[in-house]
Enzyme design. Sequence first.
Site, PDB file in Angstrom:
ATOM      1  N   SER A 596      51.078  55.647  53.138  1.00  0.00           N
ATOM      2  CA  SER A 596      51.898  54.674  52.421  1.00  0.00           C
ATOM      3  C   SER A 596      51.217  53.316  52.466  1.00  0.00           C
ATOM      4  O   SER A 596      50.495  52.995  53.426  1.00  0.00           O
ATOM      5  CB  SER A 596      53.285  54.561  53.061  1.00  0.00           C
ATOM      6  OG  SER A 596      54.024  53.496  52.500  1.00  0.00           O
ATOM      7  N   TYR A 609      58.761  53.708  60.347  1.00  0.00           N
ATOM      8  CA  TYR A 609      58.063  54.267  59.189  1.00  0.00           C
ATOM      9  C   TYR A 609      56.695  53.620  59.023  1.00  0.00           C
ATOM     10  O   TYR A 609      55.674  54.313  58.891  1.00  0.00           O
ATOM     11  CB  TYR A 609      58.908  54.049  57.935  1.00  0.00           C
ATOM     12  CG  TYR A 609      58.289  54.589  56.662  1.00  0.00           C
ATOM     13  CD1 TYR A 609      58.324  55.945  56.378  1.00  0.00           C
ATOM     14  CD2 TYR A 609      57.664  53.733  55.746  1.00  0.00           C
ATOM     15  CE1 TYR A 609      57.759  56.448  55.213  1.00  0.00           C
ATOM     16  CE2 TYR A 609      57.093  54.223  54.581  1.00  0.00           C
ATOM     17  CZ  TYR A 609      57.151  55.591  54.317  1.00  0.00           C
ATOM     18  OH  TYR A 609      56.590  56.089  53.169  1.00  0.00           O
TER      19      TYR A 609
END
Length: 728
Positions: A596, A609
């Site tokens: 990501s 995350y």
Amino acid sequence: MKPEEFKHVEYRWNDADVENLDAADRLTYRSNILGDDGRVTNTGGGNTSSKALEIDPISGEQVEVMWVKGSGGDLRTSKRENFSSLYMDKLMSLIDVYNRAPEKGVKTEIEDAMVGMYNHVTFNLNPRASSIDTPLHGFIPYKHVDHTHPNAAIAVAACKDQVELTQKIYGGEVGYVGWQRPGFDLGLVMREEALANPNLKGLIMGQHGLINWSDDDKECYELSLELIEKAARYIEEHDKGEQTFGGQKYSPLSQEDLEATLIDVLPWLRGQVSQNKRFIGTIQTDETIQRFVNSNDAARLAELGTSCPDHFLRTKIKPLFVDWNPQTEDAATLKQKLTTGLEKYRSDYADYYETHKRPGSPAMRDQNPTVILIPGIGMVAFGKNKSESRVTAEFYNCAVEVMRGAEAISTYDALPMQEAFDIEYWALEEAKLQRMPPEKEFERKVVVVVGAGSGIGKEVAHRMAQERAHVVCVDLKLDAAEETAKELTDIYGQGIGVAGSGISGCGPAIGLSANMTDRENVKAMFEQVVLAYGGIDTVIVTAGIFVPPSKEGQVTDDQFSLSFDINVKGLYIVAQEAEKIWKKQNLSGSLVLTTSVNAVVAKKGSVAYDCSKAAANHLVRELAVELSPLVRVNGLAPATVVKGSAMFPRDRVIASLTKYDIAHDESEDTESLRNKLAEFYAQRTLTKAPITPADQAEAAYLLASDKLSKTTGQIISVDGGLHEAFLR
């Protein structure tokens, strides 16, 4: 015979089904019900025809036209457009053209040249190319002709007493023509037989199959079944029972040991036969193939090769039989014997080519076997894709049944080597291969997509399928994985060929379940992939998790651990288990891991995350080093993919809209809310366009492909241009 009296074929004609059909559609119907019974003909094998009156588009008058299965068609799956159509008067006029040639007969220049003449007698601009068997149908003086490849009839045609047995089984109703390569001359030979013997209903074609005829299409269909039934019953009466193939020499392995051996050997074996071009495997382990490979006569019969020309075009002149004792020898010994066997097979094939080649023969093709027989296990068949490998397996299954029948009633007699070569390296067959569209890059590859049940993973699965990859759709939710696999199969088809045991009977896409955090679970998933296709080439992981923090912006210790378990440890486990297969194959591979852009942007509210994705970024670099030079490893870094993403359920979308003070109404449908959030995110980028799963899929495809064959250890951001995520 009455429909209920058939034992060895299935009667499928229904008058109601054809009541309102024209000649071409009735032929399609007849072809489909013949082809749908594997005891009648093999996939792609045989052909059918009907002669009927049609309206000439030029004169407006009725003319006689022959509809016949076109080149490359398959009776079971053919539709109307798979049949060519020819003016009968013009087709018959080609006999004069043929007879004017200074030299005529089998394997002459005019024989092959006549195939191009069929274009000149085509009715109504039909684009379907006529097959080389067209004269066999056109020159027989009956309206309807069926040419099939029944195992029972070929067994009669492929034994040393074929002429006498034809007479014994059929009396005077079926004649015999010796082996001759299909073409114009064979059509004339058959015409002479039919005209000279008006009582004949058909012919056994030496080493080849059965052809029969009638002036009524239903009667022609029923005659095909009756003639096959007679041969099958004769074979059944002479069946040798426990002494079939000389009796059993070995016993089958238990299912557990069989699968364990295949899982160990298959990837290695795939690597061995894929030195020039990659192959996809199909395994056959059922009782019928086991009876053959475990028998005393298996080695002798396998060495003789196959008979029906349709068979060895895919199975090659003969299989590789491995003299391995499943009761006393282990997998390591099997690999040793396979190594020796493969070396000898390649040498034998080169000798076969050099001995039988003719001036102008096409270059020698791949020297590796496409059929490998292993006692205690069964058969491993290889082809350029799953459909082809299933056909190869099917054809050798047929060859085994032909040998069983021939050995029951006489002695099996294979096609002479020179004749086999002249079929395998026939200029017309080579031309057919050259006309095929170029293979796509992934057509011979197996791509495992983890996370394929939704969002980016589903889109990646579809993108790879566009490149004709064999796609293994993996998801934590089995039903979601199977749904994606079904979507792909519905679009691209199951392919042809009816063979393969268990999961190996699959098509170009399968759905499997796996929990990335459970190593044994991931290992079991990859084992199923090996049994299905023989190995792997590319692994793309899109699965991940975002654990939303509490209102205070916190996550629990367990939630923090879960983020790392899935987003980092899960990727590592998948990579390690895949590496074991890649090493056995010793074929280059590609691994794409989804990270990501959050990995390089610190912000509030997603610490677990973001940190896990930062670790995933570095995992990409570490794995690129660890798996080199065999496997390239790269990362795909998406950002704010809202559409179709499992990470953006309705609750998270509403929370984000609220967080960013974006006007919305909670009564709106989910898609509308997602679009608002996606547009908001888009405006934060340099390109000002929403990021879609399709954008990510295109990047995943490029990273996996040879287009970026020199790229490894890199992270590619697909975020629309977030300057905060620029590399520093």
